[in-house]
Design an enzyme around this catalytic site. Structure first.
Site, PDB file in Angstrom:
ATOM      1  N   HIS A 194       0.558   9.557  -2.868  1.00  9.56           N
ATOM      2  CA  HIS A 194      -0.487   8.902  -1.981  1.00  9.56           C
ATOM      3  C   HIS A 194       0.125   8.200  -0.596  1.00  9.56           C
ATOM      4  O   HIS A 194      -0.871   7.249   0.029  1.00  9.56           O
ATOM      5  CB  HIS A 194      -1.103   7.584  -2.747  1.00  9.56           C
ATOM      6  CG  HIS A 194       0.241   6.694  -3.091  1.00  9.56           C
ATOM      7  ND1 HIS A 194       1.058   7.073  -3.995  1.00  9.56           N
ATOM      8  CD2 HIS A 194       0.236   5.389  -2.912  1.00  9.56           C
ATOM      9  CE1 HIS A 194       1.779   6.142  -4.230  1.00  9.56           C
ATOM     10  NE2 HIS A 194       1.400   5.143  -3.737  1.00  9.56           N
ATOM     11  N   ASP A 195       1.267   8.511  -0.303  1.00 11.34           N
ATOM     12  CA  ASP A 195       2.108   8.069   0.752  1.00 11.34           C
ATOM     13  C   ASP A 195       2.505   8.999   1.822  1.00 11.34           C
ATOM     14  O   ASP A 195       2.947   8.776   2.762  1.00 11.34           O
ATOM     15  CB  ASP A 195       3.438   7.356   0.358  1.00 11.34           C
ATOM     16  CG  ASP A 195       3.096   6.188  -0.361  1.00 11.34           C
ATOM     17  OD1 ASP A 195       2.190   5.458  -0.249  1.00 11.34           O
ATOM     18  OD2 ASP A 195       3.969   5.922  -1.152  1.00 11.34           O
ATOM     19  N   GLU A 252      10.520   5.296  -8.439  1.00 10.65           N
ATOM     20  CA  GLU A 252      10.742   5.643  -7.090  1.00 10.65           C
ATOM     21  C   GLU A 252      11.916   5.275  -6.275  1.00 10.65           C
ATOM     22  O   GLU A 252      12.202   4.006  -6.212  1.00 10.65           O
ATOM     23  CB  GLU A 252       9.467   5.106  -6.244  1.00 10.65           C
ATOM     24  CG  GLU A 252       9.188   5.659  -4.756  1.00 10.65           C
ATOM     25  CD  GLU A 252       8.328   4.658  -4.113  1.00 10.65           C
ATOM     26  OE1 GLU A 252       7.457   5.283  -3.247  1.00 10.65           O
ATOM     27  OE2 GLU A 252       7.974   3.446  -4.672  1.00 10.65           O
ATOM     28  N   ASP A 278       1.288   2.405 -12.954  1.00  8.81           N
ATOM     29  CA  ASP A 278       2.273   2.021 -12.145  1.00  8.81           C
ATOM     30  C   ASP A 278       2.653   0.715 -12.270  1.00  8.81           C
ATOM     31  O   ASP A 278       1.869  -0.358 -12.353  1.00  8.81           O
ATOM     32  CB  ASP A 278       1.563   2.022 -10.756  1.00  8.81           C
ATOM     33  CG  ASP A 278       2.317   2.700  -9.381  1.00  8.81           C
ATOM     34  OD1 ASP A 278       3.244   1.981  -9.282  1.00  8.81           O
ATOM     35  OD2 ASP A 278       1.849   3.634  -8.721  1.00  8.81           O
ATOM     36  N   ASP A 302       7.644   1.275  -9.105  1.00  8.03           N
ATOM     37  CA  ASP A 302       7.326   1.200  -7.539  1.00  8.03           C
ATOM     38  C   ASP A 302       8.809   0.634  -6.992  1.00  8.03           C
ATOM     39  O   ASP A 302       9.379  -0.124  -7.590  1.00  8.03           O
ATOM     40  CB  ASP A 302       6.267   0.448  -7.271  1.00  8.03           C
ATOM     41  CG  ASP A 302       5.955   0.269  -5.744  1.00  8.03           C
ATOM     42  OD1 ASP A 302       5.361   1.503  -5.366  1.00  8.03           O
ATOM     43  OD2 ASP A 302       5.830  -0.788  -5.300  1.00  8.03           O
TER      44      ASP A 302
HETATM   45  O1  TEU Z   1       6.086   3.008  -1.339  1.00 11.93           O
HETATM   46  C1  TEU Z   1       7.433   2.615  -1.264  1.00 11.93           C
HETATM   47  C2  TEU Z   1       7.776   3.016   0.144  1.00 11.93           C
HETATM   48  O2  TEU Z   1       9.100   2.971   0.748  1.00 11.93           O
HETATM   49  C3  TEU Z   1       6.755   3.243   1.360  1.00 11.93           C
HETATM   50  O3  TEU Z   1       7.239   2.438   2.357  1.00 11.93           O
HETATM   51  C4  TEU Z   1       6.661   4.667   1.818  1.00 11.93           C
HETATM   52  O4  TEU Z   1       7.869   5.048   2.513  1.00 11.93           O
HETATM   53  C5  TEU Z   1       5.624   4.488   2.877  1.00 11.93           C
HETATM   54  O5  TEU Z   1       4.342   4.125   2.044  1.00 11.93           O
HETATM   55  C6  TEU Z   1       5.432   5.849   3.697  1.00 11.93           C
HETATM   56  O6  TEU Z   1       4.404   5.777   4.404  1.00 11.93           O
HETATM   57  C7  TEU Z   1       5.641   2.395  -2.581  1.00 11.93           C
HETATM   58  C8  TEU Z   1       4.081   2.645  -2.690  1.00 11.93           C
HETATM   59  O7  TEU Z   1       4.269   4.209  -3.094  1.00 11.93           O
HETATM   60  C9  TEU Z   1       3.328   2.554  -1.541  1.00 11.93           C
HETATM   61  O8  TEU Z   1       2.027   3.030  -1.844  1.00 11.93           O
HETATM   62  C10 TEU Z   1       3.222   0.906  -1.354  1.00 11.93           C
HETATM   63  O9  TEU Z   1       2.583   0.472  -0.389  1.00 11.93           O
HETATM   64  C11 TEU Z   1       4.741   0.483  -1.437  1.00 11.93           C
HETATM   65  O10 TEU Z   1       5.696   1.078  -2.452  1.00 11.93           O
HETATM   66  C12 TEU Z   1       4.825  -1.127  -1.544  1.00 11.93           C
HETATM   67  O11 TEU Z   1       4.507  -1.593  -2.943  1.00 11.93           O
END
Ligand code: TEU
Length: 536
Positions: A336-337, A271, A104, A206
């Protein structure tokens, strides 16, 4: 296959490193733990899952304010996970099994504890002051603009000592880097080279869609459609016109691509959020000189109500249609989100039945499949007691702990000899038991993956949806040379029978979510049944 490309034709498995396998009993997963589990992922036979690459959520040194997405050293490994020597061993052991490693890469922000930021905030004259985005307050003392951070709250933090605000698109502990500063760009390109020299095969990038912003930092307009705010919080109250998808990001993307192309067969997946048209821009247009893949989250946004043949087909067809010629699709059901797939699809018996259809879909569509750890055993969101929640994002809305719980290896857990950092889910869904059950989701996954690995039609054949199927049925063909396959999926809770046209002549049933092996022109699908048929 002369033009075999691992990131196109293989399957990418996402590991959340804190939660996959702990080797030292501290309750937190680590890289040695992953090494110990590599044979589960791919031992070269159908007994293993058969994946081609692992993407690790961040493994760098970090204060863990956002569990690694706040990086304090881009060229190290967090002691919870091991050290550089463990990473080197992991790369070597993975490569021995034909598994590639994707790290990542977090370019938008560092940790507020990164030495670069400590220097930047030390004084307005610090040499690295301009490595981050610092601005004076408005005359009345308020932040420079109205931007809201992705987790909610103002995207600006006041620094008492130097009397300016700094920008943080995420947590206060995640200050945004200034990608308009060539020294920042050089340093971040150096990070990519550092890892590629060590043998890293690619990068998941990211928040690719935010690294460069409007130079004038103008106010975002309000978002008239308020529905999303309920789901993803305050950030959806604005249209992110000036802090997301700014056109100049594409220049930065092309430069990253040039660096990655210095090394053979490396890849990037970024992303990016938004419409299919927006997402595909990141592939770089007709020259395809941008990202190798930009995440297609359409299916990660599907839940119960949207789990219909018509909706899913529309999402697949939209992405296929938006791609520039030669660009390669990809599909993501979970990460993971977002809530676990089986949970989004109503959970329980229905969720599990639909997860089987989803597996067949994911592994028979044209495009790189991304599998989030635990999806292959149908892991669900875990209900975590308040005092054990850890994700800081919960302060602003939805916390993400429920989809980050330890991998369920056995009836007793098997993730750690100590106390797991997050509680286990329902351990009746576990790798050991499902390995022994021919009808388990894991066994279905393994069959599907190894079938895909052997099939040119599934790996890189053409995709064509079949028109005229009854409501609730989604069917499509995948063809390459003489090999022609048909996937037929019933998204409803009712049995559906229909006739295929003679032009789609069925020869045999390859596999399916159910036991049925009957193959003929009349297809009778049980509720939530999917079948893969060979045409001739
Ligand atoms: O997530 C990007 C993002 O836009 C997040 O706000 C996502 O929409 C949110 O986690 C949904 O609950 C990336 C990563 O995947 C995330 O885990 C990180 O927290 C974030 O970037 C900051 O680096």
């Amino acid at each position: 296959m002369a033009d075999y490309l691992w990131w196109k034709h293989g399957i990418i498995y996402q590991i959340y490193p804190r939660s996959f396998q702990d080797s030292d009993g501290d309750g937190i997963g680590d890289l040695q733990g992953v090494i110990d589990r590599l044979d589960y992922l791919n031992d070269g036979t159908g007994r293993s899952l058969g994946i081609d690459a692992i993407w690790f959520s961040p493994t760098y040194p970090s204060p863990m304010a956002d569990f690694g997405y706040d990086v304090s050293d881009y060229e190290g490994v967090h002691p919870d996970f091991g050290d550089l020597a463990t990473m080197d061993r992991l790369i070597a052991e993975a490569h021995k099994r034909g598994i590639r490693i994707i790290l990542d890469f977090v370019p938008n922000h560092t940790s507020s504890q990164h030495p670069w930021f400590l220097e930047s905030r030390s004084s307005v004259d610090a040499p690295k002051r301009d490595w981050y985005v610092w601005r004076d307050p408005k005359p009345e003392g308020s932040p420079p603009n109205n931007w809201i951070g992705a987790f909610g709250g103002p995207a600006w933090e006041w620094d008492q000592k130097t009397q300016q605000y700094y920008l943080h698109s995420f947590l206060v502990e995640q200050p945004d880097l200034n990608w308009r500063n060539p020294e920042v760009v050089r340093a971040m390109h150096g990070v990519l080279r550092f890892w590629m020299k060590r043998g890293i095969d690619g990068f998941r990038i990211d928040v690719m869609d935010r690294i460069v912003k409007d130079p004038q930092l103008r106010d975002n307009p309000p978002q008239p459609d308020r529905r999303w705010a309920e789901l993803i919080g305050q950030t959806a109250l604005q249209e992110h016109k000036y802090d997301q998808n700014w056109p100049e990001i594409l220049d930065a993307v092309r430069e990253i691509r040039t660096v990655v192309d210095e090394f053979p067969e490396r890849m990037t997946v970024g992303e990016v959020f938004g419409t299919p048209e927006n997402i595909v821009r990141y592939y770089g247009g007709a020259r395809l000189d941008g990202l190798h893949l930009a995440f297609n989250f359409a299916l990660a946004r599907v839940w119960d109500r949207r789990w219909t043949a018509e909706h899913i087909r529309r999402k697949v067809d939209e992405f296929e249609a938006a791609l520039p010629p030669g660009a390669w699709p990809n599909y993501v059901f979970g990460n993971h989100d977002v809530d676990r797939l089986a949970t989004r699809l109503a959970g329980g018996a229905i969720g599990q039945a639909r997860a089987r259809v989803a597996a067949l879909l994911l592994l028979t569509l044209r495009g790189t499949p991304f599998v989030y750890y635990g999806e292959e055993i149908g892991m669900e969101n875990v209900d975590i007691p308040e005092d054990r929640l850890r994700d800081p994002a919960r302060r602003y809305g939805r916390g993400r702990d429920p989809e980050r719980t330890p991998m369920q290896w056995t009836r007793h857990g098997g993730f750690t000899a100590g106390g797991p950092w997050l509680p286990y889910g329902d351990l009746k869904d576990n790798v050991e038991d499902q390995s022994a059950q021919p009808r388990s989701l894991l066994s279905l996954y393994r069959r599907l993956v190894w079938c895909r690995r052997r099939s040119d039609a599934l790996r890189f054949g053409d995709y064509a949806p079949v028109d005229g199927t009854p409501a609730g049925i989604y069917a499509y063909t995948r063809s390459h040379g003489d090999e022609r396959l048909l996937a037929a999926l019933n998204f409803t809770d009712d049995a559906v029978t229909f006739d295929l046209p003679a032009s789609l002549h069925v020869r045999e049933c390859v596999l399916g979510t159910h036991e049925a092996t009957f193959a003929g022109q009349t297809i009778a699908l049980a509720p939530n049944e999917g079948r893969l048929l060979r045409l001739g």
